[in-house]
Design a protein around this motif. Structure first.
Motif, PDB file in Angstrom:
ATOM      1  N   GLU A 247       0.807  -1.213   0.000  1.00 30.30           N
ATOM      2  CA  GLU A 247       0.000   0.000   0.000  1.00 30.30           C
ATOM      3  C   GLU A 247       0.842   1.265   0.000  1.00 30.30           C
ATOM      4  OE1 GLU A 247      -2.211  -3.384   0.999  1.00 30.30           O
ATOM      5  OE2 GLU A 247      -0.567  -2.579   2.204  1.00 30.30           O
ATOM      6  N   THR A 248       2.047   1.207   0.556  1.00 32.44           N
ATOM      7  CA  THR A 248       2.859   2.417   0.718  1.00 32.44           C
ATOM      8  C   THR A 248       3.990   2.541  -0.293  1.00 32.44           C
ATOM      9  OG1 THR A 248       4.391   1.368   2.293  1.00 32.44           O
ATOM     10  CG2 THR A 248       2.403   2.407   3.200  1.00 32.44           C
ATOM     11  N   ARG A 249       4.267   1.499  -1.061  1.00 33.10           N
ATOM     12  CA  ARG A 249       5.501   1.453  -1.864  1.00 33.10           C
ATOM     13  C   ARG A 249       5.560   2.528  -2.941  1.00 33.10           C
ATOM     14  NH1 ARG A 249       4.811  -1.515  -6.725  1.00 33.10           N
ATOM     15  NH2 ARG A 249       2.646  -2.170  -6.972  1.00 33.10           N
ATOM     16  N   ASN A 250       4.416   3.107  -3.287  1.00 31.80           N
ATOM     17  CA  ASN A 250       4.414   4.185  -4.276  1.00 31.80           C
ATOM     18  C   ASN A 250       4.497   5.562  -3.637  1.00 31.80           C
ATOM     19  OD1 ASN A 250       4.292   2.952  -6.913  1.00 31.80           O
ATOM     20  ND2 ASN A 250       2.271   2.186  -6.323  1.00 31.80           N
ATOM     21  N   GLY A 251       4.833   5.594  -2.346  1.00 30.40           N
ATOM     22  CA  GLY A 251       4.998   6.876  -1.677  1.00 30.40           C
ATOM     23  C   GLY A 251       6.183   7.644  -2.225  1.00 30.40           C
ATOM     24  N   LEU A 252       6.260   8.906  -1.841  1.00 30.51           N
ATOM     25  CA  LEU A 252       7.302   9.786  -2.372  1.00 30.51           C
ATOM     26  C   LEU A 252       8.142  10.435  -1.285  1.00 30.51           C
ATOM     27  CD1 LEU A 252       5.040  11.565  -5.030  1.00 30.51           C
ATOM     28  CD2 LEU A 252       6.789   9.829  -5.501  1.00 30.51           C
ATOM     29  N   LEU A 253       7.613  10.558  -0.086  1.00 33.63           N
ATOM     30  CA  LEU A 253       8.326  11.226   1.002  1.00 33.63           C
ATOM     31  C   LEU A 253       8.395  10.334   2.227  1.00 33.63           C
ATOM     32  CD1 LEU A 253       6.948  14.899   0.952  1.00 33.63           C
ATOM     33  CD2 LEU A 253       9.298  14.182   0.478  1.00 33.63           C
ATOM     34  N   GLY A 254       9.539  10.344   2.885  1.00 36.80           N
ATOM     35  CA  GLY A 254       9.667   9.637   4.153  1.00 36.80           C
ATOM     36  C   GLY A 254      10.588   8.441   4.069  1.00 36.80           C
ATOM     37  N   ALA A 255      10.990   7.951   5.229  1.00 35.89           N
ATOM     38  CA  ALA A 255      11.954   6.858   5.311  1.00 35.89           C
ATOM     39  C   ALA A 255      11.330   5.499   5.010  1.00 35.89           C
ATOM     40  CB  ALA A 255      12.600   6.834   6.700  1.00 35.89           C
ATOM     41  N   ASP A 256      10.050   5.321   5.311  1.00 32.57           N
ATOM     42  CA  ASP A 256       9.501   3.972   5.361  1.00 32.57           C
ATOM     43  C   ASP A 256       8.374   3.686   4.379  1.00 32.57           C
ATOM     44  OD1 ASP A 256      11.264   3.285   7.390  1.00 32.57           O
ATOM     45  OD2 ASP A 256       9.925   3.996   8.965  1.00 32.57           O
ATOM     46  N   TYR A 257       8.178   4.539   3.362  1.00 29.22           N
ATOM     47  CA  TYR A 257       7.139   4.199   2.385  1.00 29.22           C
ATOM     48  C   TYR A 257       7.549   2.975   1.580  1.00 29.22           C
ATOM     49  CZ  TYR A 257      10.042   6.798  -1.004  1.00 29.22           C
ATOM     50  OH  TYR A 257      11.077   7.237  -1.797  1.00 29.22           O
ATOM     51  N   SER A 258       8.856   2.727   1.456  1.00 27.00           N
ATOM     52  CA  SER A 258       9.368   1.518   0.801  1.00 27.00           C
ATOM     53  C   SER A 258      10.521   0.981   1.636  1.00 27.00           C
ATOM     54  CB  SER A 258       9.832   1.828  -0.623  1.00 27.00           C
ATOM     55  OG  SER A 258      10.960   2.691  -0.604  1.00 27.00           O
ATOM     56  N   SER A 259      10.981  -0.203   1.293  1.00 27.91           N
ATOM     57  CA  SER A 259      12.024  -0.829   2.120  1.00 27.91           C
ATOM     58  C   SER A 259      13.356  -0.113   2.005  1.00 27.91           C
ATOM     59  CB  SER A 259      12.187  -2.293   1.707  1.00 27.91           C
ATOM     60  OG  SER A 259      12.838  -2.404   0.454  1.00 27.91           O
ATOM     61  N   LYS A 260      13.682   0.390   0.804  1.00 23.69           N
ATOM     62  CA  LYS A 260      14.963   1.058   0.556  1.00 23.69           C
ATOM     63  C   LYS A 260      16.160   0.149   0.849  1.00 23.69           C
ATOM     64  CE  LYS A 260      13.087   5.697   1.194  1.00 23.69           C
ATOM     65  NZ  LYS A 260      11.697   5.281   1.450  1.00 23.69           N
TER      66      LYS A 260
END
Length: 492
Positions: A247-260
């Motif tokens: 649900e969050t992987r298409n986020g754009l801001l922040g540390a935890d929208y994707s695993s990185k």
């Protein structure tokens, strides 16, 4: 065959955990670990082939991450009773010299799929075999081992979904390997200057400028196995982010929208098999859902491009790609160079694209959603040679991997692994994924006074509105480099 003295040449496998090269090399009676900062990987270079161009190989973000990763590897080896010799030179020169000094009878190293890496491997192998030294090359960096594919890599499908389905139904993932007990350094190592164990070349020595530091970055990407495992533990276990990854992987801001995880995976500080085991444990102890599956799905995408480059080789780097397309009219004139320069600088006049490029330049990282949109705008709207953009990403990305980077760019440009034309409506995407313009204004503060509904298309502002909001196009923010709406006509 028993090995008295061995060298292990670390490449993009900068870890002790789940490292089959290290496990095999550690069976020797004495072992010298080596890392080479190859000068060919830094500074400017010719892209090569038809329509070549000059570009910078490795920028400051990745060079610093790599340097930190090598430092962490050295610390880990020392804690395990060994050490790491660090050289600044070509491996085909450094390794034979060390073999001569230590009287080594075998060299172990990771094999990689793309042409530059394999050219270096062949040069190293040829020199070592001239000296009668055994060479052991091992495949180490994919979730599914090359030998465990359901078909030979030459026969894998060129489209991801059939590849994924066959792998999921017919292949298994090997268990990660434990860290071995390391043998002592060769006795002859005492004759080698201690500085080669203590000093890493600086970024300036490598010909790389220090990367910028920007407090707006999403995450501190500290290099090394220790930092990579910390990130994995924090994302899965401390902050419990995996349960909502899809649900969050298409986020754009922040540390935890994707695993990185990608910077650590691509330098080999994290093993994908170790990530897989941790996801399995998370599913057993917390939750198994679409999000936990989707992370492994993304690892298979990464695998897919590794095997594709092994299959197709340098065809991926041609302007027409593996589809050998000659029907696309790429602009390569002076106007194309101007457009490319504005794109690279984040000055296209299209806010979503500019925010993406400014984040990339300042931090070395940008979301996958951002990468796709920036790539599509350059290749499809501007029709600038897609390889210029892929090479620019090669320079800037902290998590650059040649297969994932060039594979994804070719895919977006319509010359790669999909028969469909792939392009993104960047304004529509901006409105969908950055509805309140939070991301754009984070990186383009000059547009912060605009109402959210106007930020993504400032060229529509009337002169009176520009005065009202204090944003004069062409002065405070650029006018678009292209007629955005018209640029889609040729794509539809």
């Amino acid at each position: 065959m028993a090995v008295d003295t061995a060298l292990i040449w670390f490449r993009r496998d900068l870890r002790l955990h789940d490292n089959s090269v290290l496990v095999d090399a550690a069976r020797a009676e004495a072992l010298l670990p080596v890392y080479c900062f190859d000068p060919r990987e830094y500074g400017t270079a010719d892209f090569g082939g038809p329509d070549s161009f000059r570009y910078e190989k490795t920028g400051g973000h990745r060079a610093q991450f790599r340097r930190e990763s090598v430092t962490d590897l050295r610390d880990s080896l020392r804690a395990a009773g060994s050490d790491l010799l660090v050289a600044h030179g070509r491996p085909e020169t450094v390794l034979p010299a060390l073999v001569s000094t230590t009287d080594a009878d075998a060299v172990f190293f990771q094999t990689l799929p793309t042409s530059e890496e394999r050219t270096t491997e062949r040069a190293v192998t040829a020199r070592l075999r001239e000296e009668g030294v055994a060479v052991h090359r091992l495949w180490t960096h994919t979730l599914v081992h090359l030998a465990d594919l359901p078909t030979p890599y030459t026969d894998i499908d060129d489209t991801f979904t059939p590849f994924r389905k066959r792998v999921e139904s017919s292949s298994t993932t090997r268990d990660p390997l434990d860290v071995p007990t390391l043998p002592p350094l060769p006795s002859a190592t005492s004759s080698i200057e201690r500085a080669t164990f203590e000093t890493l070349p600086s970024l300036s020595t490598l010909g790389v400028e220090d990367p910028p530091v920007d407090e707006r970055r999403s995450l501190d990407f500290d290099g090394g196995e220790s930092a990579g495992r910390d990130r994995l533990a924090a994302y899965l276990w401390d902050r419990d982010c995996l349960r909502v990854y899809k649900e969050t992987r298409n986020g754009l801001l922040g540390a935890d929208y994707s695993s990185k995880f990608s910077p650590w995976l691509n330098e080999g500080c994290l093993s994908p098999r170790f990530v897989n085991v941790e996801v399995d444990r998370y599913e057993a102890e917390r939750v198994a859902n679409d999000s936990t599956y989707w992370l492994l799905f993304e690892l298979l995408w990464r695998d897919f491009f590794q095997f594709q480059f092994l299959k197709h080789g340098n065809r991926f780097f041609a302007r027409g790609g593996i589809r050998n397309r000659t029907d696309i009219e790429w602009r390569t004139d002076g106007e194309a160079e101007t457009a490319f320069g504005r794109w690279a600088a984040g000055e296209t006049g299209v806010p979503f694209v500019d925010a993406i490029m400014r984040e990339l330049n300042r931090t070395g990282f940008v979301s996958n959603r951002g990468r796709q949109n920036a790539a599509s705008f350059l290749a499809n709207n501007l029709r600038v040679d897609w390889r210029w953009g892929a090479a620019y990403f090669e320079t800037q990305l902290v998590d650059y991997d040649p297969c994932s980077n060039y594979g994804n760019w070719a895919y977006i440009a319509g010359v790669g692994n999909d028969s469909r034309d792939r392009y993104f409506d960047v304004v529509k995407q901006a409105k969908q994924y950055d509805e309140q313009a939070t991301y754009v204004t984070h990186w383009l503060p000059e547009l912060a006074a605009l109402p959210p509904e106007t930020v993504h298309e400032p060229w529509r502002l009337s002169p009176d509105e520009q005065t009202q909001y204090g944003v004069e196009l062409g002065v405070d923010y650029p006018r678009p480099v292209v007629d955005v709406e018209a640029s889609y006509e040729k794509l539809r």
